[in-house]
Scaffold this motif. Structure first.
Motif, mmCIF file in Angstrom:
data_model
loop_
_atom_site.group_PDB
_atom_site.id
_atom_site.type_symbol
_atom_site.label_atom_id
_atom_site.label_comp_id
_atom_site.label_asym_id
_atom_site.label_seq_id
_atom_site.Cartn_x
_atom_site.Cartn_y
_atom_site.Cartn_z
ATOM 1 N N GLN A 104 66.494 42.086 48.993
ATOM 2 C CA GLN A 104 66.290 40.694 49.368
ATOM 3 C C GLN A 104 66.812 39.732 48.314
ATOM 4 N N TRP A 105 66.686 40.107 47.062
ATOM 5 C CA TRP A 105 67.221 39.272 45.976
ATOM 6 C C TRP A 105 68.744 39.181 46.065
ATOM 7 N N LYS A 106 69.405 40.290 46.339
ATOM 8 C CA LYS A 106 70.860 40.266 46.457
ATOM 9 C C LYS A 106 71.309 39.495 47.697
ATOM 10 N N LEU A 107 70.430 39.413 48.689
ATOM 11 C CA LEU A 107 70.730 38.612 49.880
ATOM 12 C C LEU A 107 70.393 37.138 49.693
ATOM 13 N N GLY A 108 69.785 36.800 48.544
ATOM 14 C CA GLY A 108 69.409 35.424 48.280
ATOM 15 C C GLY A 108 68.126 34.995 48.954
ATOM 16 N N LYS A 109 67.289 35.952 49.380
ATOM 17 C CA LYS A 109 66.053 35.640 50.088
ATOM 18 C C LYS A 109 64.854 35.528 49.167
ATOM 19 N N THR A 110 64.883 36.163 48.000
ATOM 20 C CA THR A 110 63.770 36.126 47.067
ATOM 21 C C THR A 110 64.305 35.915 45.650
ATOM 22 N N LYS A 111 63.392 35.719 44.732
ATOM 23 C CA LYS A 111 63.740 35.579 43.320
ATOM 24 C C LYS A 111 63.668 36.939 42.624
ATOM 25 N N ALA A 112 64.371 37.048 41.519
ATOM 26 C CA ALA A 112 64.384 38.303 40.760
ATOM 27 C C ALA A 112 63.009 38.631 40.195
ATOM 28 N N ARG A 113 62.205 37.601 39.970
ATOM 29 C CA ARG A 113 60.883 37.862 39.380
ATOM 30 C C ARG A 113 59.985 38.675 40.309
ATOM 31 N N LEU A 114 60.235 38.622 41.621
ATOM 32 C CA LEU A 114 59.446 39.456 42.526
ATOM 33 C C LEU A 114 59.724 40.927 42.273
#
Length: 485
Positions: A231-241
Motif C-alpha cells: 500500500q505504501w508503494k501504491l501511495g495509499k499509506t505512509k511508511a510509518r505504518l
C-alpha cells in the motif's frame, strides 16, 4: 484439550452469535466485502480448540463453521459469484486428487497396526468419507470462497485493504499480550487454547490472542506488514505504518517470521520493479521439498550451524531435533509412499514393545506426506502453489504498474504462508485463503475483467473518473439541430 480452565458461556455464545454477525454484514456491505470480513473475523476472533461433534461428519471448529456460514450467506446474497467460480474446476481440480487419495489411502490400509499394548485400527471407506468431508470443509471451501470473492483487480485491491485493517486491529492485541502475557483468550472464553509455557520466548511473551499458537499470530502480522509495504508503494499509506507493524512483528517473538521479515521486507520495499519470480521460486520449493528432503539435498547440518550462530545454541538444538524426527518419519513414509498410512497416528513411529510414541511432528508437509502419501501431499499443496505458477506465466499481460504491485504483493504473502507449512503446522486455513484470493485474481488476467481500473480514492478522483467514462454530450447546430459530437 482445554488448558487452565474450560469454555464459559461466552465461548458458546460466540459461535451462536457469529451467524447473526455475518447476516448483518451481508445486509450492510457488498457480498464480497462482507465475506472477507466474515472469513477473517471468524479465524481471528472465535474461540480455539472448542469443537462441536455432530453425527456422521467430523467435529466442526471455528474454521469450518466460519466457512460454512459464509457459504450460506453467499448462496443467499451472491449465488452468481459462486456459480461463476465454478466449483471443482480450474484451480480446484487438483483438490480432486486429494479426495481420490483419501479413498486409496483407506483401501491400501486395511491392516491393523500393533505396537506393544496399543492397536491402531484398520481403515475403512468411512474413514475416506470422514477425511474427505474434513478436507472439503477445512481446506477446499475457504479456498473456493476466496476465489469467488476476488474476481477483478479492483476486488484484489479491496481485499488488500481489508486484510491490512484486520492486521492493524490485531496488532493492538499483540502489543497488549507482549506486555501483559497471553491472557485474552482465557479472560474472554475461560481457558487457554494451548500450553501457556509455549508462549515464553526470549525473556518475554509470544502473543497468541485468539489463535492457537503464537506462530500463527506472527505469520498474520507478517502478512499485514507486507501488505502495508504494498500500500505504501501504491501511495495509499505512509511508511510509518509498515514500521509500526514491523515493530509489532518483532514483539511477536517468532524467529521464523523474523527471518522472513529480514529477507523479504527490504526486497518488497526497495526493489522498484515488481518481481514475480520470487513467489514462483517459493512455490517450486514448497512442492518439491519432500523430494529435496528425502534425497538429502537440503543442507540440514549447515542450516543448524547458521541457526546457532544467529539465534544461539538453544534454537539450533530445537531445529536439529526437528530435522532428526523428520528423518525418522521420512523412513516411515517411504514404506507407503503413494497413499500414506492414514489417520489414527498410523504414520508415526512407536516403540514395538511399550507402544510409546518416539517422534514429534512439526511440519505440516511431513504430516500430509505420512498420512496421505505423495498423492495426498500433491493434491493439497498444489492447491496452494498453482496460482503462483499461473501468475508468473501471465505476468506480461498485466500492463498497469499498480496492478503489478498488487499481484506481486499478494503473491509474496501466498508464497510465504505456503513456505511456512514446511517447518510448522497448519494452524488455520489462512494459507488457503491467501492462495484462493490469488487464484481468483489470476483468473481475471487477460480477460475483460482485468481492464477494470482500480477504484480511485476521494470524491474528486471518483467524480473525475465518472466524467471520463460518461458518453460525450451531443453538439447543437444552427436552428437547434443536433449533430454528432
Amino acid at each position: 484439550m482445554f488448558w487452565d480452565g474450560a469454555p464459559n458461556v461466552l465461548a458458546y455464545l460466540a459461535f451462536l452469535a457469529f451467524p447473526v454477525v455475518i447476516v448483518v454484514l451481508f445486509t450492510r456491505m457488498r457480498p464480497h466485502i462482507a465475506a472477507a470480513y466474515s472469513l477473517l473475523g471468524g479465524v481471528l476472533f472465535l474461540p480455539e480448540v472448542l469443537e462441536f461433534d455432530l453425527p456422521v461428519i467430523p467435529p466442526l471448529n471455528k474454521g469450518t463453521i466460519t466457512a460454512f456460514c459464509v457459504l450460506l450467506a453467499m448462496m443467499w446474497k451472491a449465488p452468481q459469484r459462486l456459480s461463476a467460480a465454478r466449483a471443482f474446476r480450474g484451480f480446484d481440480f487438483v483438490f480432486v486428487l486429494a479426495l481420490f487419495g483419501n479413498v486409496m489411502t483407506s483401501i491400501t490400509n486395511g491392516d491393523a497396526i500393533v505396537t506393544g499394548p496399543v492397536v491402531r485400527p484398520a481403515l475403512s471407506l468411512y474413514d475416506a468419507f470422514a477425511g474427505s468431508v474434513k478436507d472439503t470443509l477445512g481446506i477446499w471451501l475457504p479456498y473456493f470462497l476466496a476465489r469467488s470473492i476476488c474476481r477483478t483487480p479492483e476486488e484484489l485491491a479491496e481485499l488488500v485493504r481489508i486484510t491490512l485493517r484486520m492486521a492493524i486491529a490485531y496488532s493492538f492485541f499483540c502489543l497488549f499480550e507482549a506486555r501483559f502475557s497471553p491472557q485474552l483468550h482465557r479472560w474472554v472464553y475461560g481457558y487457554h487454547a494451548a500450553d501457556f509455557s509455549m508462549t515464553l520466548r526470549g525473556g518475554g511473551y509470544r502473543p497468541t490472542v485468539f489463535m492457537l499458537h503464537g506462530l500463527a499470530v506472527a505469520n498474520f502480522v507478517l502478512s499485514g506488514t507486507m501488505l502495508s509495504i504494498t500500500q505504501w508503494k501504491l501511495g495509499k499509506t505512509k511508511a510509518r505504518l509498515a514500521a509500526y507493524l514491523a515493530v509489532a512483528l518483532a514483539l511477536c517473538r517468532s524467529s521464523g517470521a523474523l527471518v522472513y521479515a529480514v529477507f523479504f521486507l527490504p526486497l518488497m520495499a526497495f526493489v522498484k520493479k515488481p518481481r514475480f519470480v520470487l513467489p514462483l521460486i517459493l512455490g517450486v520449493l514448497v512442492l518439491t521439498f519432500p523430494i529435496l528432503r528425502g534425497t538429502g539435498t537440503v543442507p540440514t547440518e549447515w542450516i543448524v550451524e547458521k541457526m546457532e550462530a544467529v539465534f544461539g545454541e538453544e534454537r539450533a538444538l530445537s531445529l536439529w531435533f526437528r530435522f532428526d524426527n523428520e528423518d525418522t518419519l521420512l523412513e516411515r513414509a517411504r514404506e507407503r509412499i503413494w497413499f500414506g498410512w492414514g489417520g489414527y497416528d498410523r504414520n508415526r513411529v512407536f516403540d514395538p514393545v511399550t507402544g510409546e510414541d518416539m517422534v514429534i511432528t512439526d511440519g505440516d508437509w511431513m504430516i500430509q506426506l505420512g498420512v496421505g502419501g505423495a498423492v495426498g501431499f500433491v493434491g493439497r499443496y498444489a492447491l496452494l502453489v498453482l496460482p503462483l505458477f499461473v501468475l508468473y506465466r501471465k505476468r506480461k499481460q498485466i500492463r498497469d504498474r499498480k496492478q503489478q504491485l498488487l499481484y506481486a504483493g499478494w503473491a509474496m504473502i501466498a508464497g510465504l504462508n505456503a513456505l511456512e507449512l514446511l517447518p510448522n503446522g497448519l494452524f488455520s486455513w489462512l494459507p488457503y485463503f491467501y492462495s484462493g484470493v490469488l487464484a481468483g485474481a489470476v483468473s481475471a488476467i487477460g480477460t475483460a475483467r482485468a481492464v477494470i481500473p482500480l477504484r480511485p480514492r476521494g470524491p474528486a478522483a471518483r467524480a473525475q473518473q465518472r466524467a471520463s467514462l460518461a458518453p460525450p454530450m451531443p453538439k447543437q447546430g444552427r436552428g437547434g439541430r443536433v449533430v454528432a459530437a
